[in-house]
Design a protein around this motif. Structure first.
Motif, PDB file in Angstrom:
ATOM      1  N   PHE A  24      39.713  30.548  41.792  1.00  0.00           N
ATOM      2  CA  PHE A  24      40.958  29.941  42.248  1.00  0.00           C
ATOM      3  C   PHE A  24      41.964  31.001  42.698  1.00  0.00           C
ATOM      4  O   PHE A  24      42.667  30.828  43.694  1.00  0.00           O
ATOM      5  CB  PHE A  24      41.580  29.057  41.156  1.00  0.00           C
ATOM      6  CG  PHE A  24      41.025  27.670  41.131  1.00  0.00           C
ATOM      7  CD1 PHE A  24      41.400  26.742  42.088  1.00  0.00           C
ATOM      8  CD2 PHE A  24      40.119  27.294  40.165  1.00  0.00           C
ATOM      9  CE1 PHE A  24      40.882  25.458  42.080  1.00  0.00           C
ATOM     10  CE2 PHE A  24      39.597  26.012  40.142  1.00  0.00           C
ATOM     11  CZ  PHE A  24      39.978  25.083  41.106  1.00  0.00           C
ATOM     12  N   ILE A  25      42.011  32.112  41.985  1.00  0.00           N
ATOM     13  CA  ILE A  25      42.897  33.207  42.389  1.00  0.00           C
ATOM     14  C   ILE A  25      42.436  33.791  43.707  1.00  0.00           C
ATOM     15  O   ILE A  25      43.253  34.076  44.595  1.00  0.00           O
ATOM     16  CB  ILE A  25      42.964  34.282  41.283  1.00  0.00           C
ATOM     17  CG1 ILE A  25      43.746  33.748  40.093  1.00  0.00           C
ATOM     18  CG2 ILE A  25      43.593  35.568  41.806  1.00  0.00           C
ATOM     19  CD1 ILE A  25      43.744  34.657  38.886  1.00  0.00           C
ATOM     20  N   ALA A  26      41.135  33.969  43.888  1.00  0.00           N
ATOM     21  CA  ALA A  26      40.616  34.495  45.153  1.00  0.00           C
ATOM     22  C   ALA A  26      40.955  33.552  46.297  1.00  0.00           C
ATOM     23  O   ALA A  26      41.343  33.998  47.385  1.00  0.00           O
ATOM     24  CB  ALA A  26      39.108  34.687  45.063  1.00  0.00           C
ATOM     25  N   ASN A  27      40.835  32.262  46.063  1.00  0.00           N
ATOM     26  CA  ASN A  27      41.183  31.286  47.084  1.00  0.00           C
ATOM     27  C   ASN A  27      42.672  31.346  47.408  1.00  0.00           C
ATOM     28  O   ASN A  27      43.067  31.265  48.579  1.00  0.00           O
ATOM     29  CB  ASN A  27      40.787  29.880  46.625  1.00  0.00           C
ATOM     30  CG  ASN A  27      40.798  28.889  47.752  1.00  0.00           C
ATOM     31  OD1 ASN A  27      40.549  29.246  48.895  1.00  0.00           O
ATOM     32  ND2 ASN A  27      41.077  27.647  47.427  1.00  0.00           N
ATOM     33  N   ALA A  28      43.505  31.518  46.401  1.00  0.00           N
ATOM     34  CA  ALA A  28      44.947  31.626  46.630  1.00  0.00           C
ATOM     35  C   ALA A  28      45.284  32.896  47.401  1.00  0.00           C
ATOM     36  O   ALA A  28      46.148  32.883  48.282  1.00  0.00           O
ATOM     37  CB  ALA A  28      45.692  31.608  45.300  1.00  0.00           C
ATOM     38  N   ILE A  29      44.601  33.986  47.101  1.00  0.00           N
ATOM     39  CA  ILE A  29      44.848  35.238  47.813  1.00  0.00           C
ATOM     40  C   ILE A  29      44.473  35.104  49.280  1.00  0.00           C
ATOM     41  O   ILE A  29      45.163  35.603  50.166  1.00  0.00           O
ATOM     42  CB  ILE A  29      44.072  36.398  47.138  1.00  0.00           C
ATOM     43  CG1 ILE A  29      44.714  36.732  45.799  1.00  0.00           C
ATOM     44  CG2 ILE A  29      44.031  37.628  48.027  1.00  0.00           C
ATOM     45  CD1 ILE A  29      43.904  37.689  44.959  1.00  0.00           C
ATOM     46  N   VAL A  82      34.494  38.116  50.124  1.00  0.00           N
ATOM     47  CA  VAL A  82      33.817  38.579  51.341  1.00  0.00           C
ATOM     48  C   VAL A  82      33.225  37.409  52.119  1.00  0.00           C
ATOM     49  O   VAL A  82      33.319  37.368  53.357  1.00  0.00           O
ATOM     50  CB  VAL A  82      32.732  39.624  50.987  1.00  0.00           C
ATOM     51  CG1 VAL A  82      31.847  39.931  52.177  1.00  0.00           C
ATOM     52  CG2 VAL A  82      33.382  40.889  50.462  1.00  0.00           C
ATOM     53  N   SER A  83      32.666  36.441  51.434  1.00  0.00           N
ATOM     54  CA  SER A  83      32.047  35.316  52.129  1.00  0.00           C
ATOM     55  C   SER A  83      33.079  34.385  52.765  1.00  0.00           C
ATOM     56  O   SER A  83      32.779  33.739  53.763  1.00  0.00           O
ATOM     57  CB  SER A  83      31.164  34.522  51.180  1.00  0.00           C
ATOM     58  OG  SER A  83      31.938  33.853  50.211  1.00  0.00           O
ATOM     59  N   LYS A  84      34.295  34.334  52.213  1.00  0.00           N
ATOM     60  CA  LYS A  84      35.336  33.462  52.755  1.00  0.00           C
ATOM     61  C   LYS A  84      36.135  34.109  53.870  1.00  0.00           C
ATOM     62  O   LYS A  84      36.776  33.445  54.651  1.00  0.00           O
ATOM     63  CB  LYS A  84      36.301  33.010  51.663  1.00  0.00           C
ATOM     64  CG  LYS A  84      35.691  32.059  50.669  1.00  0.00           C
ATOM     65  CD  LYS A  84      35.431  30.734  51.319  1.00  0.00           C
ATOM     66  CE  LYS A  84      34.893  29.753  50.306  1.00  0.00           C
ATOM     67  NZ  LYS A  84      34.720  28.433  50.822  1.00  0.00           N
TER      68      LYS A  84
END
Length: 85
Positions: A24-29, A82-84
């Motif tokens: 979720f943090i990676a998505n927010a970043i 990396v994949s996003k």
């Protein structure tokens, strides 16, 4: 023996929880454009993880398990970013 088994079951649940929060943090970043939000999220997550690892060490979890858990978490976190992007 039952206490060790229960400890590792709780460790797995905690690891899954940390993984979910990190994704979720990676998505927010990746979606936020605020320059203040990203470092704050990363710092907060790092502090929480260091405290959880400290508690695991106090309970008696071996360093090998803690480092393995950490490396898996970092690998999945980096792979997701990396994949996003």
């Amino acid at each position: 023996m039952e206490d060790k088994r229960r400890l590792y079951i709780e460790l797995v649940f905690g690891s899954i929880g940390m993984l979910i929060v990190s994704l979720f943090i990676a998505n927010a970043i990746l979606t936020l454009d605020h320059s203040f939000s990203s470092p704050t999220l990363i710092l907060g997550f790092a502090l929480i993880n260091s405290y959880i690892f400290f508690l695991e060490k106090r309970v008696g979890v071996s360093n090998k398990v803690i480092w393995t858990q950490s490396l898996i978490l970092v690998f999945i976190f980096v792979y997701y970013i990396v994949s996003k992007s």
